[in-house]
Design an enzyme around this catalytic site. Sequence first.
Site, PDB file in Angstrom:
ATOM      1  N   TRP A  21       0.839  -1.209   0.000  1.00  0.00           N
ATOM      2  CA  TRP A  21       0.000   0.000   0.000  1.00  0.00           C
ATOM      3  C   TRP A  21       0.871   1.254   0.000  1.00  0.00           C
ATOM      4  O   TRP A  21       0.675   2.171  -0.806  1.00  0.00           O
ATOM      5  CB  TRP A  21      -0.922  -0.022   1.225  1.00  0.00           C
ATOM      6  CG  TRP A  21      -1.861   1.151   1.340  1.00  0.00           C
ATOM      7  CD1 TRP A  21      -2.200   2.031   0.349  1.00  0.00           C
ATOM      8  CD2 TRP A  21      -2.591   1.553   2.491  1.00  0.00           C
ATOM      9  NE1 TRP A  21      -3.104   2.956   0.817  1.00  0.00           N
ATOM     10  CE2 TRP A  21      -3.352   2.694   2.134  1.00  0.00           C
ATOM     11  CE3 TRP A  21      -2.688   1.066   3.792  1.00  0.00           C
ATOM     12  CZ2 TRP A  21      -4.186   3.347   3.036  1.00  0.00           C
ATOM     13  CZ3 TRP A  21      -3.534   1.724   4.684  1.00  0.00           C
ATOM     14  CH2 TRP A  21      -4.261   2.844   4.313  1.00  0.00           C
ATOM     15  N   ASP A  51       1.868  -8.622  -2.433  1.00  0.00           N
ATOM     16  CA  ASP A  51       0.491  -8.203  -2.643  1.00  0.00           C
ATOM     17  C   ASP A  51       0.427  -6.712  -2.973  1.00  0.00           C
ATOM     18  O   ASP A  51       0.969  -5.874  -2.246  1.00  0.00           O
ATOM     19  CB  ASP A  51      -0.324  -8.481  -1.376  1.00  0.00           C
ATOM     20  CG  ASP A  51      -1.774  -8.065  -1.527  1.00  0.00           C
ATOM     21  OD1 ASP A  51      -2.544  -8.839  -2.127  1.00  0.00           O
ATOM     22  OD2 ASP A  51      -2.138  -6.972  -1.051  1.00  0.00           O
ATOM     23  N   TYR A  56      -3.503   1.511  -5.345  1.00  0.00           N
ATOM     24  CA  TYR A  56      -2.398   2.029  -4.548  1.00  0.00           C
ATOM     25  C   TYR A  56      -1.555   2.960  -5.420  1.00  0.00           C
ATOM     26  O   TYR A  56      -0.738   2.520  -6.232  1.00  0.00           O
ATOM     27  CB  TYR A  56      -1.509   0.906  -4.014  1.00  0.00           C
ATOM     28  CG  TYR A  56      -2.209  -0.119  -3.152  1.00  0.00           C
ATOM     29  CD1 TYR A  56      -3.451   0.130  -2.577  1.00  0.00           C
ATOM     30  CD2 TYR A  56      -1.621  -1.355  -2.911  1.00  0.00           C
ATOM     31  CE1 TYR A  56      -4.086  -0.820  -1.795  1.00  0.00           C
ATOM     32  CE2 TYR A  56      -2.244  -2.307  -2.117  1.00  0.00           C
ATOM     33  CZ  TYR A  56      -3.482  -2.039  -1.572  1.00  0.00           C
ATOM     34  OH  TYR A  56      -4.103  -2.988  -0.800  1.00  0.00           O
ATOM     35  N   GLN A 175      -9.041 -12.207   1.541  1.00  0.00           N
ATOM     36  CA  GLN A 175      -8.150 -11.276   2.230  1.00  0.00           C
ATOM     37  C   GLN A 175      -8.982 -10.349   3.122  1.00  0.00           C
ATOM     38  O   GLN A 175      -9.569  -9.383   2.650  1.00  0.00           O
ATOM     39  CB  GLN A 175      -7.333 -10.455   1.228  1.00  0.00           C
ATOM     40  CG  GLN A 175      -6.286  -9.589   1.909  1.00  0.00           C
ATOM     41  CD  GLN A 175      -5.383  -8.834   0.952  1.00  0.00           C
ATOM     42  OE1 GLN A 175      -4.990  -7.696   1.224  1.00  0.00           O
ATOM     43  NE2 GLN A 175      -5.046  -9.445  -0.163  1.00  0.00           N
ATOM     44  N   TYR A 203      -4.797  -8.917   6.313  1.00  0.00           N
ATOM     45  CA  TYR A 203      -4.041  -7.660   6.290  1.00  0.00           C
ATOM     46  C   TYR A 203      -4.310  -6.853   7.554  1.00  0.00           C
ATOM     47  O   TYR A 203      -5.207  -7.159   8.326  1.00  0.00           O
ATOM     48  CB  TYR A 203      -4.356  -6.851   5.033  1.00  0.00           C
ATOM     49  CG  TYR A 203      -5.744  -6.227   4.956  1.00  0.00           C
ATOM     50  CD1 TYR A 203      -5.989  -4.941   5.440  1.00  0.00           C
ATOM     51  CD2 TYR A 203      -6.799  -6.900   4.366  1.00  0.00           C
ATOM     52  CE1 TYR A 203      -7.242  -4.358   5.353  1.00  0.00           C
ATOM     53  CE2 TYR A 203      -8.065  -6.327   4.269  1.00  0.00           C
ATOM     54  CZ  TYR A 203      -8.279  -5.051   4.756  1.00  0.00           C
ATOM     55  OH  TYR A 203      -9.533  -4.472   4.673  1.00  0.00           O
ATOM     56  N   LEU A 206      -1.052  -4.927  12.301  1.00  0.00           N
ATOM     57  CA  LEU A 206      -0.717  -3.952  13.343  1.00  0.00           C
ATOM     58  C   LEU A 206      -1.825  -2.923  13.527  1.00  0.00           C
ATOM     59  O   LEU A 206      -1.631  -1.910  14.205  1.00  0.00           O
ATOM     60  CB  LEU A 206       0.601  -3.244  13.013  1.00  0.00           C
ATOM     61  CG  LEU A 206       1.817  -4.157  12.781  1.00  0.00           C
ATOM     62  CD1 LEU A 206       3.086  -3.315  12.652  1.00  0.00           C
ATOM     63  CD2 LEU A 206       1.967  -5.180  13.901  1.00  0.00           C
ATOM     64  N   ARG A 227      -6.137   8.418   9.179  1.00  0.00           N
ATOM     65  CA  ARG A 227      -6.267   8.043  10.581  1.00  0.00           C
ATOM     66  C   ARG A 227      -6.818   9.178  11.439  1.00  0.00           C
ATOM     67  O   ARG A 227      -7.348   8.940  12.525  1.00  0.00           O
ATOM     68  CB  ARG A 227      -4.922   7.554  11.119  1.00  0.00           C
ATOM     69  CG  ARG A 227      -4.507   6.200  10.568  1.00  0.00           C
ATOM     70  CD  ARG A 227      -3.093   5.836  10.931  1.00  0.00           C
ATOM     71  NE  ARG A 227      -2.123   6.708  10.277  1.00  0.00           N
ATOM     72  CZ  ARG A 227      -0.796   6.580  10.368  1.00  0.00           C
ATOM     73  NH1 ARG A 227      -0.295   5.607  11.108  1.00  0.00           N
ATOM     74  NH2 ARG A 227       0.007   7.391   9.727  1.00  0.00           N
ATOM     75  N   GLY A 278       2.445  -4.431   6.009  1.00  0.00           N
ATOM     76  CA  GLY A 278       2.667  -3.225   5.219  1.00  0.00           C
ATOM     77  C   GLY A 278       4.117  -2.777   5.312  1.00  0.00           C
ATOM     78  O   GLY A 278       4.690  -2.728   6.393  1.00  0.00           O
ATOM     79  N   ARG A 280       7.182   0.013   4.186  1.00  0.00           N
ATOM     80  CA  ARG A 280       7.699   1.261   3.633  1.00  0.00           C
ATOM     81  C   ARG A 280       9.205   1.199   3.452  1.00  0.00           C
ATOM     82  O   ARG A 280       9.768   1.875   2.589  1.00  0.00           O
ATOM     83  CB  ARG A 280       7.360   2.443   4.549  1.00  0.00           C
ATOM     84  CG  ARG A 280       5.902   2.809   4.611  1.00  0.00           C
ATOM     85  CD  ARG A 280       5.682   4.014   5.514  1.00  0.00           C
ATOM     86  NE  ARG A 280       6.263   5.212   4.955  1.00  0.00           N
ATOM     87  CZ  ARG A 280       5.627   6.063   4.170  1.00  0.00           C
ATOM     88  NH1 ARG A 280       4.385   5.830   3.818  1.00  0.00           N
ATOM     89  NH2 ARG A 280       6.218   7.142   3.705  1.00  0.00           N
TER      90      ARG A 280
END
Length: 310
Positions: A21, A51, A56, A175, A203, A206, A227, A278, A280
């Site tokens: 993502w 994935d 995205y 998923q 998915y 966390l 968020r 996920g 980064r």
Amino acid sequence: MQYRKLGKNGPEISAIGFGSWATGGDWGGQDDQLSVESVRAALDAGVTFFDTAPVYGLGHSEEVIGKALKGDRSKVVLATKCGLVWDEDKKVSKNGSYDSILREAEDSLRRLGTDYIDLYQMHWPDTDTKASAEETMRAMDKLVQDGKVRYVGVSNYSIPLLEESLTVRHVDSLQPPYSILRPAVEKEILPYCQEKGIGVVSYSALTSGLLSGNYTYDTKFSETDWRSRNKAHTVDLKSNVDRAEKLKAIANQFGITLPQLAVAYILMHPAITSSIVGVRKPSHILSVLPAIDVKLDEATLAEIRAIAAS
């Protein structure tokens, strides 16, 4: 690394999967070179399940992942999605219609730089064009017949939608979101998938950072961060931080980190094939790999569930 079979008919995939993502750049921007380095680090660590999705970065994630996997394509199970499309104004809508699915697949194949997709997944139920799950699955089955897709999955589907899909063909995977703090799928969906031989690649292990161990009562999110509009990260932030601290104490008893505990908990469920993490930067995937070797006894699992429910 551990490898598990995806449902009754699927391939073996790594028990921890690479979630891309962030690679698209939608979540706070992302350096493409860092994304490539993350993919390479995951490959070196034995991760075989990658994935992504067209939405995205509106195609960007697929392009980056495709380039990063070039030369190693045959060694991995590459998963992408369909059912979320965008117009010239970048407005995203849900579309599970037959023609749209076939068209999206061609676009994904081009962006990924491959002639086949290992696992093609309907991203969200179509609540915009109202195409039926049966119509969507007929398109997915056509792609399999044409050799453009090897296995078919769905994401964020309910049991009734799974049942409708199964009238067309076997669904190789589901998923869903699943974490210690979001255990709803344990009640009905995971047992159903076990019964039907549907693999599960979950998915948000966390819970979008709530189980990272990095949040405090004072954590704030920018207005551009989704968020900032999410109840779990705003109204319920204090109680979730309290839960995270209690869970961290359990993690300490096992000599592991909170994120490792979060992933280990998911992998303990017999319905789970892989937990998507996920990523980064390389450390995001490498730091959770020890979770594979963590075994939680029933007393610990019960304690974890009690904390989540408190």
